[in-house]
Scaffold this motif. Structure first.
Motif, PDB file in Angstrom:
ATOM      1  N   PHE A 423      60.647 -35.361  27.072  1.00 33.54           N
ATOM      2  CA  PHE A 423      59.633 -35.079  27.884  1.00 33.54           C
ATOM      3  C   PHE A 423      59.722 -34.208  29.165  1.00 33.54           C
ATOM      4  O   PHE A 423      58.753 -33.907  29.663  1.00 33.54           O
ATOM      5  N   GLY A 424      60.380 -33.957  29.916  1.00 35.82           N
ATOM      6  CA  GLY A 424      60.343 -33.630  31.360  1.00 35.82           C
ATOM      7  C   GLY A 424      60.734 -34.082  32.359  1.00 35.82           C
ATOM      8  O   GLY A 424      61.396 -33.658  33.249  1.00 35.82           O
ATOM      9  N   TRP A 425      60.830 -36.142  31.903  1.00 32.29           N
ATOM     10  CA  TRP A 425      61.411 -36.096  33.729  1.00 32.29           C
ATOM     11  C   TRP A 425      62.202 -36.721  33.868  1.00 32.29           C
ATOM     12  O   TRP A 425      62.784 -38.108  33.992  1.00 32.29           O
ATOM     13  N   GLU A 426      63.195 -36.494  32.131  1.00 29.01           N
ATOM     14  CA  GLU A 426      64.233 -37.660  31.952  1.00 29.01           C
ATOM     15  C   GLU A 426      65.584 -36.776  33.196  1.00 29.01           C
ATOM     16  O   GLU A 426      65.431 -35.664  33.811  1.00 29.01           O
ATOM     17  N   SER A 427      66.181 -37.178  34.230  1.00 30.14           N
ATOM     18  CA  SER A 427      66.847 -37.623  34.846  1.00 30.14           C
ATOM     19  C   SER A 427      67.939 -36.938  33.662  1.00 30.14           C
ATOM     20  O   SER A 427      68.532 -36.171  32.505  1.00 30.14           O
ATOM     21  N   TRP A 428      69.808 -35.573  33.993  1.00 24.82           N
ATOM     22  CA  TRP A 428      69.993 -35.096  33.459  1.00 24.82           C
ATOM     23  C   TRP A 428      71.295 -35.996  32.567  1.00 24.82           C
ATOM     24  O   TRP A 428      71.451 -35.690  31.223  1.00 24.82           O
ATOM     25  N   GLU A 429      71.762 -37.216  33.625  1.00 23.53           N
ATOM     26  CA  GLU A 429      72.284 -37.944  32.975  1.00 23.53           C
ATOM     27  C   GLU A 429      71.339 -38.830  31.645  1.00 23.53           C
ATOM     28  O   GLU A 429      72.147 -38.961  30.164  1.00 23.53           O
ATOM     29  N   ASP A 430      70.355 -38.917  31.812  1.00 24.73           N
ATOM     30  CA  ASP A 430      69.266 -39.117  30.462  1.00 24.73           C
ATOM     31  C   ASP A 430      68.911 -38.528  28.980  1.00 24.73           C
ATOM     32  O   ASP A 430      69.612 -39.384  27.761  1.00 24.73           O
ATOM     33  N   ARG A 431      69.731 -37.025  29.294  1.00 23.61           N
ATOM     34  CA  ARG A 431      69.127 -36.309  28.442  1.00 23.61           C
ATOM     35  C   ARG A 431      70.267 -35.892  28.132  1.00 23.61           C
ATOM     36  O   ARG A 431      70.795 -36.178  26.489  1.00 23.61           O
ATOM     37  N   VAL A 432      71.354 -36.178  28.596  1.00 25.12           N
ATOM     38  CA  VAL A 432      73.159 -36.079  28.198  1.00 25.12           C
ATOM     39  C   VAL A 432      73.049 -37.128  27.307  1.00 25.12           C
ATOM     40  O   VAL A 432      73.654 -36.785  25.927  1.00 25.12           O
ATOM     41  N   ASN A 433      72.659 -38.529  27.106  1.00 22.73           N
ATOM     42  CA  ASN A 433      72.923 -39.392  26.560  1.00 22.73           C
ATOM     43  C   ASN A 433      71.497 -39.602  24.861  1.00 22.73           C
ATOM     44  O   ASN A 433      72.029 -40.257  24.731  1.00 22.73           O
ATOM     45  N   LYS A 434      70.213 -39.256  25.417  1.00 25.47           N
ATOM     46  CA  LYS A 434      69.861 -38.901  24.087  1.00 25.47           C
ATOM     47  C   LYS A 434      70.058 -37.565  23.545  1.00 25.47           C
ATOM     48  O   LYS A 434      70.779 -38.496  22.660  1.00 25.47           O
ATOM     49  N   TRP A 435      70.983 -36.875  23.852  1.00 27.29           N
ATOM     50  CA  TRP A 435      72.127 -36.097  22.695  1.00 27.29           C
ATOM     51  C   TRP A 435      73.000 -36.462  21.664  1.00 27.29           C
ATOM     52  O   TRP A 435      73.169 -36.668  21.153  1.00 27.29           O
ATOM     53  N   VAL A 436      73.736 -37.308  23.010  1.00 20.95           N
ATOM     54  CA  VAL A 436      74.730 -38.177  22.203  1.00 20.95           C
ATOM     55  C   VAL A 436      74.369 -39.306  21.358  1.00 20.95           C
ATOM     56  O   VAL A 436      74.932 -39.286  20.105  1.00 20.95           O
ATOM     57  N   TYR A 437      73.595 -39.518  21.739  1.00 17.46           N
ATOM     58  CA  TYR A 437      72.522 -41.269  20.931  1.00 17.46           C
ATOM     59  C   TYR A 437      71.865 -40.621  19.307  1.00 17.46           C
ATOM     60  O   TYR A 437      72.026 -41.481  18.611  1.00 17.46           O
ATOM     61  N   SER A 438      71.358 -39.046  19.339  1.00 17.65           N
ATOM     62  CA  SER A 438      70.386 -38.769  18.623  1.00 17.65           C
ATOM     63  C   SER A 438      70.647 -37.810  17.576  1.00 17.65           C
ATOM     64  O   SER A 438      70.132 -37.149  17.084  1.00 17.65           O
ATOM     65  N   GLY A 439      72.129 -36.991  18.128  1.00 14.27           N
ATOM     66  CA  GLY A 439      71.404 -35.831  18.626  1.00 14.27           C
ATOM     67  C   GLY A 439      72.376 -34.804  16.586  1.00 14.27           C
ATOM     68  O   GLY A 439      73.127 -36.071  16.773  1.00 14.27           O
ATOM     69  N   ASP A 440      72.380 -34.047  16.654  1.00 12.92           N
ATOM     70  CA  ASP A 440      73.559 -33.277  15.575  1.00 12.92           C
ATOM     71  C   ASP A 440      73.170 -31.794  15.498  1.00 12.92           C
ATOM     72  O   ASP A 440      73.245 -31.575  16.913  1.00 12.92           O
ATOM     73  N   ASP A 441      73.654 -31.224  14.242  1.00 11.52           N
ATOM     74  CA  ASP A 441      74.005 -30.196  14.129  1.00 11.52           C
ATOM     75  C   ASP A 441      72.949 -29.369  14.874  1.00 11.52           C
ATOM     76  O   ASP A 441      72.851 -28.056  15.392  1.00 11.52           O
ATOM     77  N   ARG A 442      71.526 -29.756  14.302  1.00 15.17           N
ATOM     78  CA  ARG A 442      70.461 -28.881  15.476  1.00 15.17           C
ATOM     79  C   ARG A 442      70.496 -28.651  16.333  1.00 15.17           C
ATOM     80  O   ARG A 442      69.491 -27.582  17.177  1.00 15.17           O
TER      81      ARG A 442
END
Length: 462
Positions: A423-442
Motif C-alpha cells: 500500500f506504500g506505507w510499509e517499511s522495507w522490513e514489512d515488505r520483505v515479510n509480506k513477500w516471505v509469507y505471501s509471495g510466489d513465483d509471480r
C-alpha cells in the motif's frame, strides 16, 4: 534460456541478503557492479549511480539494470534436496506414509524415465519451474538410468542452473524392475555418470556429479561401502536420506543389526563426510547429532515433505545449536511445491509446531529461514565461497523481486500481478515479510546465475 554472453552490469536498487543466521541486511538504496565473468566487483550502499560513476570511472559504459515495482534484489535460492524424476507426482501423496508412498507412486514413475523423450519433457519442465521460483542452485536426484541422468545434467548446463546431479543407487528393497542388479552395476553406472558430467563441465562451474545411494534400506552394506570407496576415488559429493520417519529407522535397525545407529550405517560405509548431504534428519539421536557434526556432514531440512508424509517435525533449532550446517530442500514430490520460498514458510510453521511443546526458542524467525534458503544452502552444497550473498568476490546468483503496488482506491481490474499487496506505507522490513509469507513465483521477475540471465517473466523490463 541462459544468455550466451554477459557484459559489465550495474544493478541499481534495493537489495536484501543475510549477513548471518540472525542478521538480514535490507539496503533501501544500493548499487552493485558485476563484471563480465559474473563476479561482484563493488557493493555501494546509500549511493547513487552518479556517485558510483565518479568512483568507478571504468563502469560508466556498463549496462544498467534497475529494480521494478517496489522491487529488490535477493540472492538466488538453493534447493539442497529434491527429486527431478518425481516432478509429475508433485502434490500426489494421498494418505500414504513414506515406505508405501515409494511403492505406490515413486518407483513406477521413476522407472518410466528410462525413456529419453519422457525424461526430456519431465526434466526440462522441472528445471524451468525451479528457475521460475528463483532457485539458482539445486541438488537433484535423477533415476538409476545413466543416459537420462546425464540428460538432466545437459539440461541444467544449457539453461545455466547450478546443479548437483545424482544417479540413484539401490540394489535391494525396491522392485525387481527398478534396481541395480549388482553392486558392480551400481558402482560402474555411477562412475559413468560422474565421468560424463565432469566431461561436459570440467571446472564444475555449473553442473557437478553427486553420488546418490537412495537411502540405507535400498542398499546392502556391501553396496554402501562400495559407494563410499567411489567417493574416495572421485571426491564427488554424496547425498542420501536419514531418519525421515520412525518406521524407516526401525527398518534400518533390522537390516543393519550390528550398527549403532542410522548415522553409523553411513559412517561405517565411508559415506559420512564433509561433502555429504543428509536429507530430513527428523529423528536423529544426540549421539547421531554428535557424529554428524564430527564428520562435518550437512543437513537438508524438508519441512513440507515431512508434514505431507507425516514423518515428523525436525528440531532445526537443536541442530543449529549443535553446530550443524542446515539448508532447505523442497523434496519434490514428497514436498508439494518446487519453491524454496514456500519451504521458508513451512520451516517457520514447523518450528512453531515444535515450539508448542519445546518452548519459544524452537521458533525460526523470517531472517533465519531466509539464511537457510541462501547462505545455509550454499554451505550445504559446498558453494559458500561463491554464492549466498552479495559481497565483492562472490558470483551474481540473484533474483529480482517485484511486489507491485495497490493503486489509489484499491479496486483491481483484470489479473493481479502477484499475491502481495503493498500500500506504500510499509517499511522495507514489512515488505520483505509480506513477500516471505505471501509471495510466489509471480513476484520473481528475473533470475541470474553467474551474471547470466536465465529466467524472466513477461513483466520484466531490461
Amino acid at each position: 534460456m541462459a544468455s550466451a554472453t554477459i557484459s559489465k552490469t550495474i544493478y541499481l536498487g534495493p537489495f536484501v541478503h543475510s549477513f548471518s543466521l540472525t542478521n538480514l541486511e535490507i539496503c533501501g538504496k544500493g548499487v552493485i557492479g558485476v563484471d563480465e565473468k559474473g563476479v561482484i566487483r563493488f557493493v555501494e550502499r546509500d549511493s547513487s549511480l552518479e556517485d558510483v560513476h565518479s568512483k568507478h570511472d571504468e563502469w560508466k559504459e556498463a549496462e544498467i539494470v534497475k529494480t521494478q515495482d517496489n522491487g529488490f534484489f535477493f540472492p538466488g535460492f538453493i534447493d539442497t534436496h529434491t527429486h527431478a524424476s518425481q516432478h509429475p507426482n508433485t502434490g500426489i501423496f494421498g494418505k500414504t506414509t513414506l515406505l508405501s508412498w515409494l511403492e505406490t507412486y515413486t518407483f513406477p514413475l521413476e522407472s518410466s524415465l528410462s525413456s529419453l523423450s519422457k525424461a526430456q519433457t519431465v526434466y526440462s519442465n522441472f528445471v524451468s519451474r525451479t528457475l521460475s521460483h528463483g532457485t539458482t542452485t539445486c541438488a537433484y536426484y535423477a533415476t538409476t538410468h545413466v543416459p537420462t541422468t546425464n540428460l538432466l545434467a545437459d539440461i541444467c548446463l544449457k539453461r545455466g542452473q547450478r546443479a548437483l546431479i545424482g544417479r540413484v543407487c539401490m540394489n535391494t528393497m525396491s522392485p525387481e524392475y527398478y534396481r541395480d542388479q549388482s553392486v558392480e552395476d551400481a558402482v560402474r553406472d555411477s562412475k559413468a555418470s560422474i565421468d560424463y558430467i565432469r566431461s561436459i563441465d570440467p571446472d564444475g562451474s555449473i553442473v557437478q556429479p553427486i553420488i546418490t545411494p537412495r537411502f540405507a534400506p535400498s542398499c546392502t552394506a556391501t553396496c554402501l561401502s562400495a559407494l563410499g570407496a567411489l567417493h574416495k576415488e572421485t571426491n564427488a559429493h554424496i547425498q542420501t536420506h536419514i531418519s525421515e520417519n520412525k518406521p524407516e529407522i526401525q527398518l534400518v535397525q533390522s537390516l543393519f543389526p550390528t550398527s549403532k545407529s542410522y548415522a553409523d550405517v553411513y559412517d561405517t560405509a565411508g559415506l559420512l563426510t564433509s561433502k555429504t548431504i543428509l536429507a530430513h534428519a527428523v529423528h536423529l539421536t544426540p549421539d547421531e547429532i554428535s557424529l554428524v557434526k564430527s564428520r562435518d556432514s550437512k543437513i537438508s531440512h524438508c519441512p513440507a515433505s515431512n508434514t505431507a508424509l507425516t514423518s515428523g517435525c525436525s528440531p532445526v533449532r537443536e541442530l543449529l545449536n549443535a553446530g550443524l550446517t542446515v539448508g532447505l530442500g523442497t523434496d519434490v514430490s514428497g514436498g508439494f511445491s518446487p519453491s524454496i520460498l514456500e519451504e521458508c514458510r513451512q520451516a517457520i510453521w514447523v518450528s512453531r509446531f515444535r515450539a508448542m511443546n519445546d518452548g519459544d526458542e524452537a521458533k525460526l524467525s523470517t531472517a533465519e529461514a531466509l539464511y537457510l534458503a541462501t547462505r545455509g544452502g550454499a554451505q550445504v552444497v559446498g558453494l559458500e565461497d561463491k554464492v549466498g550473498g552479495f559481497e565483492v568476490g562472490k558470483e551474481w546468483d540473484a533474483q529480482m523481486i517485484s511486489l507491485g503496488e495497490v493503486k489509489e482506491g484499491g479496486e483491481q481490474e483484470g489479473k493481479f500481478e502477484g499475491p502481495v499487496d503493498v500500500f506504500g506505507w510499509e517499511s522495507w522490513e514489512d515488505r520483505v515479510n509480506k513477500w516471505v509469507y505471501s509471495g510466489d513465483d509471480r513476484n520473481t521477475l528475473a533470475v541470474w546465475v553467474r551474471g547470466r540471465l536465465v529466467h524472466t517473466t513477461g513483466r520484466y523490463q531490461q
